[in-house]
Design an enzyme around this catalytic site. Structure first.
Site, PDB file in Angstrom:
ATOM      1  N   HIS A 137      75.581  10.410  37.032  1.00 11.21           N
ATOM      2  CA  HIS A 137      74.186  10.671  36.670  1.00 11.21           C
ATOM      3  C   HIS A 137      73.229  10.451  37.861  1.00 11.21           C
ATOM      4  CE1 HIS A 137      70.602  10.891  34.203  1.00 11.21           C
ATOM      5  NE2 HIS A 137      70.220   9.722  34.685  1.00 11.21           N
TER       6      HIS A 137
ATOM      7  N   LYS B  61      58.543   1.027  36.620  1.00 13.15           N
ATOM      8  CA  LYS B  61      58.941   1.509  35.291  1.00 13.15           C
ATOM      9  C   LYS B  61      58.121   0.798  34.213  1.00 13.15           C
ATOM     10  CE  LYS B  61      62.481   2.888  32.170  1.00 13.15           C
ATOM     11  NZ  LYS B  61      63.831   3.325  31.927  1.00 13.15           N
TER      12      LYS B  61
ATOM     13  N   HIS C 137      70.320  17.410  34.603  1.00 15.74           N
ATOM     14  CA  HIS C 137      71.000  17.624  33.324  1.00 15.74           C
ATOM     15  C   HIS C 137      71.775  18.941  33.323  1.00 15.74           C
ATOM     16  CE1 HIS C 137      68.164  14.563  31.220  1.00 15.74           C
ATOM     17  NE2 HIS C 137      69.220  13.997  31.764  1.00 15.74           N
TER      18      HIS C 137
ATOM     19  N   ARG D 295      55.327   8.979  30.748  1.00 18.14           N
ATOM     20  CA  ARG D 295      56.705   8.491  30.894  1.00 18.14           C
ATOM     21  C   ARG D 295      57.626   9.600  31.388  1.00 18.14           C
ATOM     22  NH1 ARG D 295      60.069   4.101  27.222  1.00 18.14           N
ATOM     23  NH2 ARG D 295      61.956   4.238  28.443  1.00 18.14           N
TER      24      ARG D 295
ATOM     25  N   GLU E  66      68.286   6.508  41.644  1.00 18.44           N
ATOM     26  CA  GLU E  66      67.148   6.210  40.750  1.00 18.44           C
ATOM     27  C   GLU E  66      66.083   5.399  41.485  1.00 18.44           C
ATOM     28  OE1 GLU E  66      66.748   7.352  37.667  1.00 18.44           O
ATOM     29  OE2 GLU E  66      68.736   7.755  36.834  1.00 18.44           O
TER      30      GLU E  66
ATOM     31  N   HIS F 265      65.373  15.288  36.836  1.00 10.98           N
ATOM     32  CA  HIS F 265      66.300  15.268  35.704  1.00 10.98           C
ATOM     33  C   HIS F 265      66.553  16.631  35.069  1.00 10.98           C
ATOM     34  CE1 HIS F 265      66.042  10.982  36.144  1.00 10.98           C
ATOM     35  NE2 HIS F 265      66.850  10.771  35.136  1.00 10.98           N
TER      36      HIS F 265
ATOM     37  N   ARG G 222      69.292  -3.625  10.001  1.00 12.03           N
ATOM     38  CA  ARG G 222      67.961  -3.020  10.223  1.00 12.03           C
ATOM     39  C   ARG G 222      67.256  -3.550  11.468  1.00 12.03           C
ATOM     40  NH1 ARG G 222      67.608  -3.344   4.509  1.00 12.03           N
ATOM     41  NH2 ARG G 222      68.100  -1.299   3.649  1.00 12.03           N
TER      42      ARG G 222
ATOM     43  N   GLU H 221      56.977   8.193  25.401  1.00 12.24           N
ATOM     44  CA  GLU H 221      57.011   9.447  26.158  1.00 12.24           C
ATOM     45  C   GLU H 221      56.178  10.567  25.540  1.00 12.24           C
ATOM     46  OE1 GLU H 221      60.733  10.140  28.140  1.00 12.24           O
ATOM     47  OE2 GLU H 221      60.337  12.281  28.228  1.00 12.24           O
TER      48      GLU H 221
ATOM     49  N   ASN I 157      61.370  11.334  34.689  1.00 12.50           N
ATOM     50  CA  ASN I 157      62.403  12.374  34.665  1.00 12.50           C
ATOM     51  C   ASN I 157      62.387  13.247  35.912  1.00 12.50           C
ATOM     52  OD1 ASN I 157      63.362  11.620  32.123  1.00 12.50           O
ATOM     53  ND2 ASN I 157      61.673  12.714  31.153  1.00 12.50           N
TER      54      ASN I 157
ATOM     55  N   LYS J 111      64.688   2.550  25.669  1.00 12.26           N
ATOM     56  CA  LYS J 111      65.397   3.733  25.160  1.00 12.26           C
ATOM     57  C   LYS J 111      66.864   3.349  24.968  1.00 12.26           C
ATOM     58  CE  LYS J 111      62.862   7.691  26.974  1.00 12.26           C
ATOM     59  NZ  LYS J 111      62.947   8.880  27.848  1.00 12.26           N
TER      60      LYS J 111
HETATM   61  P1  NAD Z   1      78.199   2.926  33.534  1.00 14.67           P
HETATM   62  O1  NAD Z   1      77.706   1.970  32.546  1.00 14.67           O
HETATM   63  O2  NAD Z   1      79.280   3.856  33.144  1.00 14.67           O
HETATM   64  O3  NAD Z   1      78.638   2.114  34.843  1.00 14.67           O
HETATM   65  C1  NAD Z   1      79.188   2.805  35.940  1.00 14.67           C
HETATM   66  C2  NAD Z   1      80.564   2.216  36.315  1.00 14.67           C
HETATM   67  O4  NAD Z   1      80.338   0.977  36.967  1.00 14.67           O
HETATM   68  C3  NAD Z   1      81.455   1.923  35.110  1.00 14.67           C
HETATM   69  O5  NAD Z   1      82.773   2.234  35.453  1.00 14.67           O
HETATM   70  C4  NAD Z   1      81.323   0.406  34.929  1.00 14.67           C
HETATM   71  O6  NAD Z   1      82.460  -0.163  34.350  1.00 14.67           O
HETATM   72  C5  NAD Z   1      81.159  -0.027  36.351  1.00 14.67           C
HETATM   73  N1  NAD Z   1      80.437  -1.292  36.557  1.00 14.67           N
HETATM   74  C6  NAD Z   1      79.281  -1.694  35.997  1.00 14.67           C
HETATM   75  N2  NAD Z   1      78.884  -2.854  36.526  1.00 14.67           N
HETATM   76  C7  NAD Z   1      79.824  -3.204  37.457  1.00 14.67           C
HETATM   77  C8  NAD Z   1      79.956  -4.280  38.375  1.00 14.67           C
HETATM   78  N3  NAD Z   1      79.035  -5.246  38.484  1.00 14.67           N
HETATM   79  N4  NAD Z   1      81.053  -4.282  39.169  1.00 14.67           N
HETATM   80  C9  NAD Z   1      81.973  -3.301  39.105  1.00 14.67           C
HETATM   81  N5  NAD Z   1      81.898  -2.248  38.280  1.00 14.67           N
HETATM   82  C10 NAD Z   1      80.816  -2.200  37.469  1.00 14.67           C
HETATM   83  O7  NAD Z   1      77.023   3.851  34.095  1.00 14.67           O
HETATM   84  P2  NAD Z   1      75.589   3.527  34.731  1.00 14.67           P
HETATM   85  O8  NAD Z   1      75.505   4.378  35.931  1.00 14.67           O
HETATM   86  O9  NAD Z   1      75.344   2.086  34.837  1.00 14.67           O
HETATM   87  O10 NAD Z   1      74.627   4.100  33.600  1.00 14.67           O
HETATM   88  C11 NAD Z   1      74.652   5.455  33.223  1.00 14.67           C
HETATM   89  C12 NAD Z   1      74.192   5.571  31.799  1.00 14.67           C
HETATM   90  O11 NAD Z   1      72.867   5.077  31.695  1.00 14.67           O
HETATM   91  C13 NAD Z   1      74.165   6.988  31.278  1.00 14.67           C
HETATM   92  O12 NAD Z   1      74.764   7.027  30.020  1.00 14.67           O
HETATM   93  C14 NAD Z   1      72.686   7.319  31.183  1.00 14.67           C
HETATM   94  O13 NAD Z   1      72.410   8.238  30.142  1.00 14.67           O
HETATM   95  C15 NAD Z   1      72.117   5.973  30.880  1.00 14.67           C
HETATM   96  N6  NAD Z   1      70.696   5.831  31.224  1.00 14.67           N
HETATM   97  C16 NAD Z   1      69.863   5.341  30.268  1.00 14.67           C
HETATM   98  C17 NAD Z   1      68.539   5.169  30.555  1.00 14.67           C
HETATM   99  C18 NAD Z   1      67.615   4.571  29.537  1.00 14.67           C
HETATM  100  O14 NAD Z   1      66.404   4.554  29.746  1.00 14.67           O
HETATM  101  N7  NAD Z   1      68.133   4.066  28.440  1.00 14.67           N
HETATM  102  C19 NAD Z   1      68.028   5.498  31.817  1.00 14.67           C
HETATM  103  C20 NAD Z   1      68.919   5.993  32.770  1.00 14.67           C
HETATM  104  C21 NAD Z   1      70.254   6.157  32.465  1.00 14.67           C
END
Ligand code: NAD
Length: 373
Positions: free
Chosen positions: A267, A228, A253, A242, A186, A249, A122, A238, A246, A144
């Protein structure tokens, strides 16, 4: 060079520490939050191969033991199968109610581990050690968490704030250029949505930052996180402001859906293209000057980023189909599509009042430019 951004949510406040070399001293940083000297770490296989031993030795310096599970890298991990594997592993490791889970990876691991922590017994606390630029400036902050469903991205999840975020600027050095620039999409978004001076600073410093200038990286991440944090403080769940985060976005999307959430479009790349389209739309609606979308595109291009629809490899659906995909975004309320538009660089606002024909004309022209390219 270290910077700390405080996220002042009452009862759930935390610090985001940003700077080089944090991994070496991670044990000392984490120790104050632990009831016993042991953490369970969720990571992905790429990050584990490159950095897990540094994490282990950084923790060991403070006498903290670590168990870890490395999940496959990539967006497809963010779904029920790997999620239940992670939760069951945490239970097997006897993670207790007062223990801390560590998310060590990009946004995929941060979202999955945070959601796992939110439901385990929980709710247990979790610490984010974001390793991608995208995770450092966006996904690790704000609470999030979640996974994807076959019906769409991020549809299953919870708000669960981390206890601490440690963003080591040096760890970004092993990202591929493509992943780094996707995260930079971003960063640019923050300037565009609320801070023209920051965008101007990025126009000047962006290339140096991409080349590895550590002070510039720390500054860009700290500034983004502060923006942020300010927005999340005003509107944690949101209900209003917030949504500004987006920017780009709604287009993004639709493009991610059109490319099957595949490697064709990351992304952050979709966010960058989406921001350029949002400014084009704003300009056509007479909200901002015609120069603004050109300036946005010029910076993205200078950084070597995907900027236009034609930068996405392979065929895209037509404008009507893309508009249809936009309608499936989870930000649709009562069938009304919400857009983040701008009155200028740094002046974004949320509206549902956008004529479909104008959106369609922006998409048609963007696709036409591709046909001519
Ligand atoms: P990811 O976690 O897939 O990382 C991208 C790639 O980089 C992966 O292959 C990973 O293995 C590699 N990687 C990470 N750190 C590394 C490092 N230091 N050296 C070498 N390789 C490395 O993707 P991302 O772009 O980090 O995140 C995208 C995700 O985040 C999506 O799922 C998106 O929906 C989510 N997201 C969430 C929020 C939120 O508020 N929670 C906001 C924006 C995006």
């Amino acid at each position: 060079m270290e910077r700390i951004v405080h996220v002042p949510l009452e009862g759930r406040e935390y610090d985001v520490v940003i700077g080089p070399g944090l991994l070496q001293e991670v044990g000392a940083r984490i120790a104050p939050f632990l009831n016993r000297p042991r953490v369970a770490v969720l990571t992905d296989e790429n990050v584990a191969a490159l950095h897990l031993e540094s994490l282990r030795s950084g923790l060991a310096k403070a006498g903290i033991e670590m168990v870890s599970l490395a999940l496959p890298a990539g967006e497809s991990t963010k779904a029920w199968p790997q999620f239940s594997r992670a939760v069951e592993w945490l239970l097997e490791q006897k993670v207790e109610r007062n223990d801390v889970v560590v998310a060590f990876g990009g946004g995929v691991i941060g979202d999955l581990a945070g959601f796992a922590a939110s439901v385990l017994r929980r709710g247990v606390r979790f610490i984010q050690i974001p390793t991608s630029l995208l995770a450092q400036v966006d996904s690790s902050v704000g609470g999030k968490t979640g996974i994807n469903a076959p019906q769409g991205k991020n549809l299953i999840g919870a708000f669960h704030q981390p206890t601490l975020v440690l963003a080591d600027s040096e760890i970004l050095g092993t990202l591929t250029a493509r992943d780094f620039l996707a995260g930079y999409g971003e960063v640019v978004k923050y300037g565009l949505l609320g801070d023209a001076a920051f965008f101007a600073w990025l126009e000047e410093m962006g290339p140096k930052l991409a080349e590895g200038d550590m002070a510039a990286r720390v500054e860009a991440v700290a500034h983004s996180v502060q923006m942020k944090a300010d927005i999340v403080e005003r509107d944690e769940t949101e209900q209003g402001d917030r949504a500004l985060l987006n920017l780009g976005h709604t287009f993004c999307h639709a493009l991610e859906a059109a490319t099957g959430y595949s490697d064709r479009l990351l992304h952050g790349e979709g966010v960058a293209i989406g921001c350029a389209l949002a400014f084009e739309l704003s300009s056509r609606l007479g909200l901002c000057s015609q120069e603004d979308p050109s300036r946005v595109r010029a910076h993205l291009k200078e950084m070597g980023m995907k900027t236009d629809l034609c930068d996405i490899e392979g065929a895209l659906p037509n404008a009507d189909a893309l508009l249809g995909l936009m309608g499936q975004d989870k930000k649709v309320v009562d069938g009304q599509l919400k857009f983040i538009l701008a009155r200028g660089i740094g002046e974004a606002f949320v509206t549902a009042d956008v004529p479909k024909e104008v959106v369609l004309s922006v998409l048609k022209d963007a696709l036409k430019d591709c046909a001519q390219a």
